[in-house]
Design an enzyme around this catalytic site. Structure first.
Site, PDB file in Angstrom:
ATOM      1  N   ILE A 269       0.464  -1.111  -0.199  1.00 49.67           N
ATOM      2  CA  ILE A 269       0.226  -0.013   0.195  1.00 49.67           C
ATOM      3  C   ILE A 269       0.605   1.222   0.191  1.00 49.67           C
ATOM      4  O   ILE A 269       0.700   2.457  -0.761  1.00 49.67           O
ATOM      5  CB  ILE A 269      -1.024  -0.140   1.353  1.00 49.67           C
ATOM      6  CG1 ILE A 269      -1.525  -1.216   1.274  1.00 49.67           C
ATOM      7  CG2 ILE A 269      -1.932   1.071   1.388  1.00 49.67           C
ATOM      8  CD1 ILE A 269      -3.239  -1.254   1.790  1.00 49.67           C
TER       9      ILE A 269
ATOM     10  N   GLN B 255       4.598   3.317   0.462  1.00 49.44           N
ATOM     11  CA  GLN B 255       6.792   3.373   0.700  1.00 49.44           C
ATOM     12  C   GLN B 255       6.686   4.198   1.287  1.00 49.44           C
ATOM     13  O   GLN B 255       6.539   5.456   1.632  1.00 49.44           O
ATOM     14  CB  GLN B 255       6.743   3.288  -0.408  1.00 49.44           C
ATOM     15  CG  GLN B 255       8.267   3.397  -1.120  1.00 49.44           C
ATOM     16  CD  GLN B 255       8.475   3.100  -2.624  1.00 49.44           C
ATOM     17  OE1 GLN B 255       7.825   2.407  -2.918  1.00 49.44           O
ATOM     18  NE2 GLN B 255       9.570   4.341  -3.221  1.00 49.44           N
TER      19      GLN B 255
ATOM     20  N   ASP C  36      -1.460  -5.870  15.339  1.00 52.71           N
ATOM     21  CA  ASP C  36      -0.729  -6.172  14.418  1.00 52.71           C
ATOM     22  C   ASP C  36       0.704  -5.744  15.010  1.00 52.71           C
ATOM     23  O   ASP C  36       1.715  -5.123  14.347  1.00 52.71           O
ATOM     24  CB  ASP C  36      -0.617  -5.758  13.022  1.00 52.71           C
ATOM     25  CG  ASP C  36      -0.065  -6.584  11.510  1.00 52.71           C
ATOM     26  OD1 ASP C  36       0.743  -7.756  12.039  1.00 52.71           O
ATOM     27  OD2 ASP C  36       0.390  -6.286  11.059  1.00 52.71           O
TER      28      ASP C  36
END
Length: 550
Positions: A121, A123, A273
């Site tokens: 998704i 950078q 996460d």
């Protein structure tokens, strides 16, 4: 159509692996000349990565659902990391300038064209502000949002078919699960929301000096660009032995567990996460936490029930764990309560006796047992299990000597005290006093009204919803068929009596009116017979679902 065909190939390849057990494809899906060869868990991850961003995220979310995929696939998906080829820096610059409304050279004193990291998704690039501060710039890749929306539309058609055609679909509700996944994904695409998460986590974790959350720079943030303080340091899974001799990692690991439990049960936010890629040990000895795009919010009442579940599990009270899970779940038509209570009690007893299961494994095992017993649990329970499991994995890499269970037990006591103090705050006490005042003022009058109605024999209990129930629908069908049968009999009898009456108009040698009545009666009778044969045998009752406690 090409995208649908790629998804069909994936489903066919893993149709015998236990993933989405019972999933059948409807006739509208594109036909394939031959089914691809079956794959293994590692190949499954590779296939998801080959399908692009949406399916990489889907794999990460699937790792939280042991009730949907086998354990060996859960283990591989839990280790799934996003490492993809970087896009040209010119595209990154274009997104920054479009989002922030100024040239990169004017916004930053220096901009490193080499990315610090690259995912499907976004950078990330390093930059330096004009005042000398180093920052990390997270830039969303062009066209990624449009691709995600297109893939989600295709997946919704598959989820809807699975919910209607398969038993596992009726138990899991793929459509509802996909809607939750889409909401989470859309939140992750909004970097302004992630900036708010960074600021909020920073405030909530301030009582733990061992933890540090890089803060956003609001003037340099947008929906597709997030600028925050640069976190120097090493990943928790790459700490050199020399560093461990200089600094004990035990306080960092214990603070991480305590801080996340506070975040979940006090503030009601689950960051599911916290993997090693999102954590760094900084040069000043703190643990940096970032990448907070996927954060789920837990309502206060559900938060309290989840806390009771963990308390009872840690204390080995299996029956109480089962009761609390039943209270927050949906009981399906084939719910097997005896099996659920037995297996949950046995699993909690094993956890309390020998400690072979961690807290995260216990929660995910509760989800698996519940689904196998036709008890649909809320998605927050799976997210809690995944968050705890990830925390345990990070702590194992950070400080293997940490006794995670004792830290969890002591912190749960702290959380309970914090919740108790919060419930005794001035605002809560004032609210409770107002409710008590309302009860004292209106209670006697309402009791007097009820007693008066009872004395006059005018007390009534109204039951609503009967007119929309399945019972009324079936009664109406029976009444319609009885009426149609009576009309059919009357038509046939009338036609027989009219056969002997002379008439000017005939049909096949019989009076025309008699023949018309006879044919009409035969038509209605055949229609009734065909309806009974074709529909009554295959009609199944609607799934009966019940929410709440027994």
């Amino acid at each position: 159509m090409n995208r649908r065909q790629q998804i069909v190939r994936l489903l066919l390849r893993y149709r015998h692996s236990g993933i989405f057990s019972g999933l059948q494809l409807d006739g509208e899906l594109p036909r394939l000349e031959k089914a691809p060869a079956a794959g293994d868990p590692d190949q499954f991850v590779a296939d998801l990565e080959a399908l692009g961003t949406t399916f990489v995220k889907l794999g990460q979310v699937l790792s939280t659902r042991p009730d949907m995929i086998p354990p060996d696939y859960v283990a591989v998906l839990a280790r799934m990391q996003e490492q993809v080829a970087p896009i040209p820096v010119e595209q990154v610059r274009a997104v920054i300038e479009e989002e922030l409304g100024a040239p990169v050279g004017k916004l930053f004193a220096a901009f490193d064209p080499e990315p610090l990291g690259c995912a499907s998704i976004a950078q990330v690039h390093r930059a330096v502000l004009h005042d000398g501060r180093e920052v990390a710039i997270k830039v969303q890749k062009p066209e990624v949002a449009a691709q995600l929306r297109s893939d989600l539309a295709v997946l919704r058609s598959f989820a809807s078919a699975a919910d209607h055609l398969t038993r596992v679909g009726r138990r899991v509700r793929f459509s509802d699960w996909l809607d939750e996944f889409a909401k989470t994904l859309h939140m992750e695409l909004d970097y302004e929301a992630e900036a708010v998460n960074l600021a909020r986590f920073g405030r909530h974790l301030a009582p733990y000096p061992e933890l540090w959350v890089p803060q956003p720079l609001w003037d340099l943030c947008g929906r597709r660009v997030l600028t925050m303080q640069l976190a120097h340091g090493v990943r928790v899974d790459a700490i050199p032995p020399v560093r461990r001799t200089e600094q004990s990692m035990l306080p960092l690991a214990a603070a991480l567990v305590r801080g996340y439990l506070d975040q979940i049960f006090v503030h009601g936010e689950i960051h599911a996460d916290p993997h090693p890629g999102n954590l760094r040990v900084t040069p000043d000895g703190r643990l940096a936490i970032f990448d907070l795009g996927m954060v789920a919010h837990v309502p206060p009442r559900l938060r309290e029930r989840l806390l009771k579940v963990l308390f009872a599990a840690v204390d080995g009270r299996g029956e109480e764990v089962a009761d609390e899970i039943i209270g927050i779940s949906t009981r399906l038509e084939d719910y097997d309560e005896e099996r659920y209570l037995r297996e949950t009690g046995q699993m909690i007893a094993r956890y309390a006796a020998n400690g072979t299961l961690s807290e995260g494994h216990v929660v995910l095992e509760i989800v698996r047992i519940a689904t196998a017993s036709d008890l649909r649990t809320p998605p927050e329970l799976s997210l809690l299990g995944k968050a705890l499991l990830n925390l345990e994995g990070v702590c194992q890499q950070l400080a293997p000597e940490l006794d995670t269970r004792s830290v969890v037990e002591s912190q749960l006591q702290h959380v309970m005290r914090a919740r108790l103090r919060k419930s005794l705050s001035a605002a809560n006490l004032a609210s409770e006093a107002m409710e008590l005042q309302q009860l004292l003022r209106t209670g006697p009058r309402r009791m007097s009204d009820i007693l008066g109605l009872m004395a006059e024999n005018r007390l009534q209990v109204k039951v609503t919803g009967l007119e929309e129930s399945r019972l009324m629908e079936n009664i109406q069908k029976v009444a319609n068929r009885i009426a149609a049968g009576l009309i059919t009999a009357a038509l046939l009898l009338s036609s027989v009596l009219l056969m002997r009456v002379p008439a000017r108009f005939t049909l096949l040698g019989y009076p025309a009116l008699a023949m018309l009545l006879f044919l009409l009666g035969v038509g209605i009778g055949l229609g009734l017979i065909l309806s009974a044969l074709l529909f009554d045998h295959h009609t199944r009752a609607r799934a009966r679902e019940e929410r709440g406690h027994r």
